[in-house]
Design a protein around this motif. Structure first.
Motif, PDB file in Angstrom:
ATOM      1  N   ALA A 158       0.850  -1.225   0.182  1.00 23.16           N
ATOM      2  CA  ALA A 158       0.171   0.030  -0.008  1.00 23.16           C
ATOM      3  C   ALA A 158       0.876   1.091  -0.131  1.00 23.16           C
ATOM      4  CB  ALA A 158      -0.840  -0.129   1.086  1.00 23.16           C
ATOM      5  N   ASP A 159       1.860   1.373   0.779  1.00 20.71           N
ATOM      6  CA  ASP A 159       2.979   2.233   0.733  1.00 20.71           C
ATOM      7  C   ASP A 159       3.550   2.496  -0.626  1.00 20.71           C
ATOM      8  OD1 ASP A 159       2.551   2.856   3.252  1.00 20.71           O
ATOM      9  OD2 ASP A 159       4.359   2.677   3.917  1.00 20.71           O
ATOM     10  N   LEU A 160       3.919   1.456  -1.249  1.00 19.37           N
ATOM     11  CA  LEU A 160       4.587   1.576  -2.626  1.00 19.37           C
ATOM     12  C   LEU A 160       3.266   2.163  -3.600  1.00 19.37           C
ATOM     13  CD1 LEU A 160       6.493  -1.823  -3.518  1.00 19.37           C
ATOM     14  CD2 LEU A 160       7.255   0.608  -2.186  1.00 19.37           C
ATOM     15  N   LYS A 161       2.344   1.723  -3.497  1.00 21.20           N
ATOM     16  CA  LYS A 161       1.223   2.336  -4.217  1.00 21.20           C
ATOM     17  C   LYS A 161       0.955   3.843  -4.112  1.00 21.20           C
ATOM     18  CE  LYS A 161      -3.379   1.123  -5.974  1.00 21.20           C
ATOM     19  NZ  LYS A 161      -4.562   0.177  -6.091  1.00 21.20           N
ATOM     20  N   TYR A 162       1.039   4.341  -3.026  1.00 22.17           N
ATOM     21  CA  TYR A 162       0.801   5.570  -2.578  1.00 22.17           C
ATOM     22  C   TYR A 162       1.948   6.422  -3.178  1.00 22.17           C
ATOM     23  CZ  TYR A 162       0.080   9.920   0.019  1.00 22.17           C
ATOM     24  OH  TYR A 162      -0.034  11.236   0.445  1.00 22.17           O
ATOM     25  N   CYS A 163       3.114   5.978  -2.903  1.00 23.39           N
ATOM     26  CA  CYS A 163       4.507   6.774  -3.393  1.00 23.39           C
ATOM     27  C   CYS A 163       4.513   6.816  -4.632  1.00 23.39           C
ATOM     28  CB  CYS A 163       5.576   6.161  -2.514  1.00 23.39           C
ATOM     29  SG  CYS A 163       5.743   6.131  -0.533  1.00 23.39           S
ATOM     30  N   ALA A 164       4.080   5.843  -5.356  1.00 21.10           N
ATOM     31  CA  ALA A 164       4.204   5.946  -6.962  1.00 21.10           C
ATOM     32  C   ALA A 164       3.024   6.749  -7.581  1.00 21.10           C
ATOM     33  CB  ALA A 164       4.053   4.599  -7.697  1.00 21.10           C
ATOM     34  N   GLN A 165       2.343   7.536  -6.712  1.00 22.16           N
ATOM     35  CA  GLN A 165       1.416   8.432  -7.400  1.00 22.16           C
ATOM     36  C   GLN A 165       2.226   9.913  -7.616  1.00 22.16           C
ATOM     37  OE1 GLN A 165      -2.883   8.515  -5.306  1.00 22.16           O
ATOM     38  NE2 GLN A 165      -1.196   8.049  -3.904  1.00 22.16           N
ATOM     39  N   THR A 166       1.872  10.530  -8.796  1.00 20.27           N
ATOM     40  CA  THR A 166       2.607  11.641  -9.131  1.00 20.27           C
ATOM     41  C   THR A 166       1.405  12.903  -9.122  1.00 20.27           C
ATOM     42  OG1 THR A 166       3.872  10.460 -10.758  1.00 20.27           O
ATOM     43  CG2 THR A 166       3.830  12.925 -11.013  1.00 20.27           C
ATOM     44  N   ASP A 167       1.858  13.996  -8.352  1.00 19.86           N
ATOM     45  CA  ASP A 167       1.296  15.245  -8.477  1.00 19.86           C
ATOM     46  C   ASP A 167      -0.062  15.326  -7.902  1.00 19.86           C
ATOM     47  OD1 ASP A 167       3.326  16.045  -9.930  1.00 19.86           O
ATOM     48  OD2 ASP A 167       2.409  16.009 -11.882  1.00 19.86           O
ATOM     49  N   VAL A 168      -0.243  14.635  -6.656  1.00 15.45           N
ATOM     50  CA  VAL A 168      -1.402  14.379  -5.934  1.00 15.45           C
ATOM     51  C   VAL A 168      -1.704  15.416  -4.622  1.00 15.45           C
ATOM     52  CG1 VAL A 168      -2.072  12.231  -6.659  1.00 15.45           C
ATOM     53  CG2 VAL A 168      -0.609  12.446  -4.489  1.00 15.45           C
ATOM     54  N   LEU A 169      -0.372  16.025  -4.478  1.00 17.74           N
ATOM     55  CA  LEU A 169      -0.372  16.935  -3.142  1.00 17.74           C
ATOM     56  C   LEU A 169       0.007  18.132  -3.667  1.00 17.74           C
ATOM     57  CD1 LEU A 169       0.999  14.869  -0.312  1.00 17.74           C
ATOM     58  CD2 LEU A 169      -1.282  15.090  -0.682  1.00 17.74           C
ATOM     59  N   ASN A 170      -0.647  19.505  -3.334  1.00  7.48           N
ATOM     60  CA  ASN A 170      -0.116  20.667  -3.788  1.00  7.48           C
ATOM     61  C   ASN A 170       0.433  21.187  -2.468  1.00  7.48           C
ATOM     62  OD1 ASN A 170       0.214  23.051  -5.134  1.00  7.48           O
ATOM     63  ND2 ASN A 170      -1.964  23.888  -4.450  1.00  7.48           N
ATOM     64  N   VAL A 171       1.325  20.757  -2.086  1.00 10.90           N
ATOM     65  CA  VAL A 171       2.260  21.145  -0.826  1.00 10.90           C
ATOM     66  C   VAL A 171       3.783  20.856  -1.152  1.00 10.90           C
ATOM     67  CG1 VAL A 171       1.971  18.879   0.298  1.00 10.90           C
ATOM     68  CG2 VAL A 171       2.396  20.697   1.756  1.00 10.90           C
ATOM     69  N   LEU A 172       4.414  22.029  -0.457  1.00 18.96           N
ATOM     70  CA  LEU A 172       5.958  21.911  -0.622  1.00 18.96           C
ATOM     71  C   LEU A 172       6.598  22.013   0.683  1.00 18.96           C
ATOM     72  CD1 LEU A 172       8.347  21.818  -2.497  1.00 18.96           C
ATOM     73  CD2 LEU A 172       8.208  24.199  -2.826  1.00 18.96           C
ATOM     74  N   PRO A 173       7.392  21.049   1.460  1.00 17.51           N
ATOM     75  CA  PRO A 173       7.903  21.248   2.473  1.00 17.51           C
ATOM     76  C   PRO A 173       9.197  22.072   2.202  1.00 17.51           C
ATOM     77  CG  PRO A 173       7.237  19.107   2.002  1.00 17.51           C
ATOM     78  CD  PRO A 173       7.013  19.799   0.658  1.00 17.51           C
ATOM     79  N   ILE A 174       9.372  23.178   2.837  1.00 16.01           N
ATOM     80  CA  ILE A 174      10.438  24.440   2.827  1.00 16.01           C
ATOM     81  C   ILE A 174      11.192  24.388   4.186  1.00 16.01           C
ATOM     82  CG2 ILE A 174      11.097  26.709   2.267  1.00 16.01           C
ATOM     83  CD1 ILE A 174       8.651  26.734   0.485  1.00 16.01           C
ATOM     84  N   GLN A 175      12.625  24.354   4.162  1.00 21.56           N
ATOM     85  CA  GLN A 175      13.213  24.271   5.358  1.00 21.56           C
ATOM     86  C   GLN A 175      13.140  25.833   5.969  1.00 21.56           C
ATOM     87  OE1 GLN A 175      17.305  22.478   6.543  1.00 21.56           O
ATOM     88  NE2 GLN A 175      17.782  24.494   5.923  1.00 21.56           N
ATOM     89  N   GLN A 176      12.665  25.834   7.300  1.00 20.46           N
ATOM     90  CA  GLN A 176      12.614  26.987   7.859  1.00 20.46           C
ATOM     91  C   GLN A 176      13.557  27.435   8.797  1.00 20.46           C
ATOM     92  OE1 GLN A 176       9.665  27.343  11.270  1.00 20.46           O
ATOM     93  NE2 GLN A 176       8.557  29.059  10.250  1.00 20.46           N
ATOM     94  N   GLU A 177      14.184  26.335   9.347  1.00 22.39           N
ATOM     95  CA  GLU A 177      15.382  26.512  10.049  1.00 22.39           C
ATOM     96  C   GLU A 177      16.193  25.172   9.893  1.00 22.39           C
ATOM     97  OE1 GLU A 177      15.028  26.030  14.486  1.00 22.39           O
ATOM     98  OE2 GLU A 177      13.024  27.104  13.798  1.00 22.39           O
ATOM     99  N   PRO A 178      17.553  25.008  10.200  1.00 18.01           N
ATOM    100  CA  PRO A 178      18.002  23.712   9.972  1.00 18.01           C
ATOM    101  C   PRO A 178      17.371  22.646  10.578  1.00 18.01           C
ATOM    102  CG  PRO A 178      19.733  25.222  10.283  1.00 18.01           C
ATOM    103  CD  PRO A 178      18.397  25.844  10.701  1.00 18.01           C
ATOM    104  N   GLY A 179      16.787  21.652   9.476  1.00 17.49           N
ATOM    105  CA  GLY A 179      16.207  20.519  10.005  1.00 17.49           C
ATOM    106  C   GLY A 179      14.832  20.445  10.127  1.00 17.49           C
ATOM    107  N   VAL A 180      13.992  21.677  10.468  1.00 20.82           N
ATOM    108  CA  VAL A 180      12.749  22.032  10.563  1.00 20.82           C
ATOM    109  C   VAL A 180      12.027  22.133   9.223  1.00 20.82           C
ATOM    110  CG1 VAL A 180      11.099  23.263  11.549  1.00 20.82           C
ATOM    111  CG2 VAL A 180      13.096  22.660  12.811  1.00 20.82           C
ATOM    112  N   LEU A 181      10.911  21.595   8.624  1.00 18.67           N
ATOM    113  CA  LEU A 181      10.421  21.748   7.390  1.00 18.67           C
ATOM    114  C   LEU A 181       8.830  22.411   7.690  1.00 18.67           C
ATOM    115  CD1 LEU A 181      11.974  18.933   6.368  1.00 18.67           C
ATOM    116  CD2 LEU A 181      12.171  20.649   4.495  1.00 18.67           C
ATOM    117  N   VAL A 182       8.441  23.596   7.072  1.00 21.03           N
ATOM    118  CA  VAL A 182       7.114  23.978   7.236  1.00 21.03           C
ATOM    119  C   VAL A 182       6.502  23.787   5.727  1.00 21.03           C
ATOM    120  CG1 VAL A 182       7.690  25.111   9.142  1.00 21.03           C
ATOM    121  CG2 VAL A 182       7.855  26.227   6.849  1.00 21.03           C
ATOM    122  N   LYS A 183       5.109  23.825   5.777  1.00 18.98           N
ATOM    123  CA  LYS A 183       4.336  23.944   4.393  1.00 18.98           C
ATOM    124  C   LYS A 183       4.755  25.064   3.705  1.00 18.98           C
ATOM    125  CE  LYS A 183      -0.330  23.242   2.861  1.00 18.98           C
ATOM    126  NZ  LYS A 183      -1.892  23.062   3.325  1.00 18.98           N
ATOM    127  N   GLY A 184       4.873  25.191   2.253  1.00 18.98           N
ATOM    128  CA  GLY A 184       5.099  26.162   1.851  1.00 18.98           C
ATOM    129  C   GLY A 184       3.999  26.430   0.725  1.00 18.98           C
TER     130      GLY A 184
END
Length: 244
Positions: A218-244
């Motif tokens: 089930a994980d493989l099937k989910y991870c193989a999808q393309t362009d299904v999330l309109n979210v971009l994790p951006i580093q806010q400070e070293p090691g910390v990612l927030v929604k861009g």
């Protein structure tokens, strides 16, 4: 705009940093990070060391934290979950900080954390990444695969190829103009071959087979999808990612 693909953190240059570093761990860290932020996580904080994760997360209220630990594809004792994006439901992660440490992906994030712009990308949020690059126009872009314990991974390279392909499609750049090293050409070729059979490719990949042995279809099937999330994790400070 010039792209450079590095298959593992170990193969990534140490003498300088790019304008933008994009960390890729399709199976599964960056897929999980994007999914958690899309589901409402406050932030994702990545660690290469489990002990450090436990120590830092202990300073947070238990109802505001979620510990995700994975080694060898399996959940680490003492953590709330492993590294499955399917565990990142809104009911579980909304309003919480996800503290995560995985075998490969979090090491890759640490490797490039000094770059002025660090993104976490997988196939599920490929197009969100491309749109951000088109808006920001960084001059040099490193696509850093996480691999598996220092070795090459098909799934990370095909994702790098998917990003490069989309940039070619949406700009006036040719593949030759965008390619900063031979690895970009190889990644594009891999994506051209497998773009309509990504799940089948994952079944052939060594880490895909490893996850299948752990009942991870089930994980493989989910991870193989393309362009299904309109979210971009951006580093806010070293090691910390927030929604861009």
């Amino acid at each position: 705009m010039k792209l450079f693909v590095y298959h593992t953190p170990e193969l990534t240059p140490t003498t300088h940093v790019p304008d933008c570093a994009i960390v890729i761990d399709v199976l599964r860290a960056t897929t999980t990070i994007a999914t958690a932020l899309d589901a409402g996580a406050e932030a994702v904080q990545a660690f290469s060391n489990i002990e450090q994760l436990l120590q830092v997360s202990e300073q947070w209220p238990s109802d505001k934290r979620l510990r995700a630990g994975e080694r060898g594809g399996a959940q680490v004792a003492g953590c709330d979950m492993g590294n499955s994006p399917l565990d990142c439901t809104p009911e579980k992660v909304k309003g919480r900080r996800l503290f995560i440490s995985t075998t490969n992906g979090t090491r890759a994030l640490q490797r490039v954390q000094e770059a002025p712009l660090v993104l976490a990308t997988a196939l599920v949020n490929r197009q969100a990444t491309v749109q951000y690059l088109l808006a920001q126009q960084p001059e040099t872009i490193w696509l850093v695969g996480s691999g598996w314990e220092g070795t090459y991974s098909l799934e990370d390279t095909v994702c790098a190829g998917a990003i490069a392909y989309s940039l070619v499609e949406q700009t006036s750049y040719s593949e030759e103009e965008l390619s900063g090293n031979d690895e970009v050409v190889g990644a594009l070729s891999l994506y051209h071959r497998w773009q309509n059979q990504l799940l089948e490719m994952f079944h052939q990949a060594s880490h895909g087979k490893r996850l299948l042995r752990l009942d991870g279809h089930a994980d493989l099937k989910y991870c193989a999808q393309t362009d299904v999330l309109n979210v971009l994790p951006i580093q806010q400070e070293p090691g910390v990612l927030v929604k861009g």
